[in-house]
Design a protein around this motif. Structure first.
Motif, PDB file in Angstrom:
ATOM      1  N   VAL A 221      31.931  44.182  43.160  1.00  0.00           N
ATOM      2  CA  VAL A 221      30.760  43.956  42.317  1.00  0.00           C
ATOM      3  C   VAL A 221      30.426  45.199  41.490  1.00  0.00           C
ATOM      4  CG1 VAL A 221      28.286  43.439  42.306  1.00  0.00           C
ATOM      5  CG2 VAL A 221      29.803  42.233  43.884  1.00  0.00           C
ATOM      6  N   HIS A 222      30.492  46.358  42.128  1.00  0.00           N
ATOM      7  CA  HIS A 222      30.057  47.586  41.458  1.00  0.00           C
ATOM      8  C   HIS A 222      31.190  48.569  41.219  1.00  0.00           C
ATOM      9  CE1 HIS A 222      26.647  46.192  44.108  1.00  0.00           C
ATOM     10  NE2 HIS A 222      26.129  46.056  42.909  1.00  0.00           N
ATOM     11  N   GLY A 223      32.422  48.154  41.422  1.00  0.00           N
ATOM     12  CA  GLY A 223      33.534  49.090  41.276  1.00  0.00           C
ATOM     13  C   GLY A 223      34.851  48.441  41.619  1.00  0.00           C
ATOM     14  N   PRO A 224      35.853  49.244  42.004  1.00  0.00           N
ATOM     15  CA  PRO A 224      37.194  48.701  42.250  1.00  0.00           C
ATOM     16  C   PRO A 224      37.215  47.671  43.372  1.00  0.00           C
ATOM     17  CG  PRO A 224      36.993  50.948  43.088  1.00  0.00           C
ATOM     18  CD  PRO A 224      35.774  50.695  42.265  1.00  0.00           C
ATOM     19  N   ILE A 225      38.121  46.704  43.225  1.00  0.00           N
ATOM     20  CA  ILE A 225      38.241  45.655  44.246  1.00  0.00           C
ATOM     21  C   ILE A 225      39.229  46.038  45.343  1.00  0.00           C
ATOM     22  CG2 ILE A 225      37.608  43.842  42.630  1.00  0.00           C
ATOM     23  CD1 ILE A 225      40.560  43.093  42.452  1.00  0.00           C
ATOM     24  N   LYS A 226      40.074  47.027  45.065  1.00  0.00           N
ATOM     25  CA  LYS A 226      41.014  47.517  46.071  1.00  0.00           C
ATOM     26  C   LYS A 226      41.078  49.041  45.978  1.00  0.00           C
ATOM     27  CE  LYS A 226      44.041  43.452  46.364  1.00  0.00           C
ATOM     28  NZ  LYS A 226      45.432  42.958  46.253  1.00  0.00           N
TER      29      LYS A 226
END
Length: 235
Positions: A221-226
């Protein structure tokens, strides 16, 4: 900026409290300091194990490598993340770690590569926004929470930490400390010694996770997903 009417203001408050103006506040002598006890006797190898275990809790892959094998490890992670496009800080430590040739190789292999350029702020944001992968380096690493401490700098933009879809953080083994207590002490010492402290210091704990809505975990939501941490044996 000039402070006006300060003495009058402080005297009014002190009179209301029935005491003289206090110009100095003594630091309290606390009887117990539990924040200094956690992992205080842990070796660097033990801190690595704590960090790796916590990474499992925050959905972060944690790898270990040597400086000599770092380029191979990094390229493998970039490949596993799908390649496509990479954006990285402009940081002399990449050269120190022997990554210059790898970064020159990526465009030849079909992977777009962009190095942060303080003279082109708008292009930096555009490149970070479209990047599949962002690569940064941790200044201090908290074993207890698996947090990488990232310092902003003209050549190390803040948007690098939020906009790329996936994040790779290089973790020098020597940067690993037990917890927030030691990180705060290091930053405090920098200030005490007159060193320039960044305008933004980010404590990043893996990929973006939020469970604010009905306790349902949402990633990215607020940054990288991984996120992947690569611990570098630099000692």
């Amino acid at each position: 900026m000039t402070i006006q009417n300060r003495d009058q203001f402080l005297n009014t408050i002190a009179n209301s409290l029935g005491r003289p103006v206090r110009t100095k506040v003594e630091r309290p002598a606390w009887k117990y300091l539990p924040q200094h006890e956690v992992l205080k006797d842990a070796s660097q190898d033990e801190l690595v194990e704590v960090l790796k275990k916590q990474c499992q809790n925050i959905h972060t892959v944690c790898l270990e490598t040597t400086t000599a094998n770092l380029a191979n490890t990094l390229h493998q992670v970039v490949t596993d993340f799908g390649g496509k496009s990479v954006v990285a800080w402009k940081d002399e430590r990449f050269q120190k770690y022997g990554l210059s040739q790898l970064m020159e190789f990526w465009p030849e292999s079909g992977i777009e590569f962009y190095e942060w350029d303080e003279k082109n702020p708008e292009e930096n944001i555009r490149q970070a926004e479209k990047a599949n992968i962002g690569i940064t380096i941790s200044e201090i690493t908290l074993a207890e929470s698996a947090s990488a401490v990232l310092y902003s700098h003209p050549n190390r933009g803040r948007t690098m930490n939020f906009l790329p879809e996936k994040s790779i953080v290089l973790i020098p083994k020597s940067s690993i400390v037990p917890r927030m207590t030691q990180a705060a002490r290091q930053i405090h010492n920098q200030i005490e010694q007159g060193e320039q402290v960044p305008s933004c210091i980010l404590f990043m704990s893996g990929p973006s996770n939020s469970a604010d809505i009905e306790m349902v975990l949402i990633v990215g939501v607020h940054g990288p997903i991984k996120a992947t941490y690569i611990i570098i044996e630099d000692q």
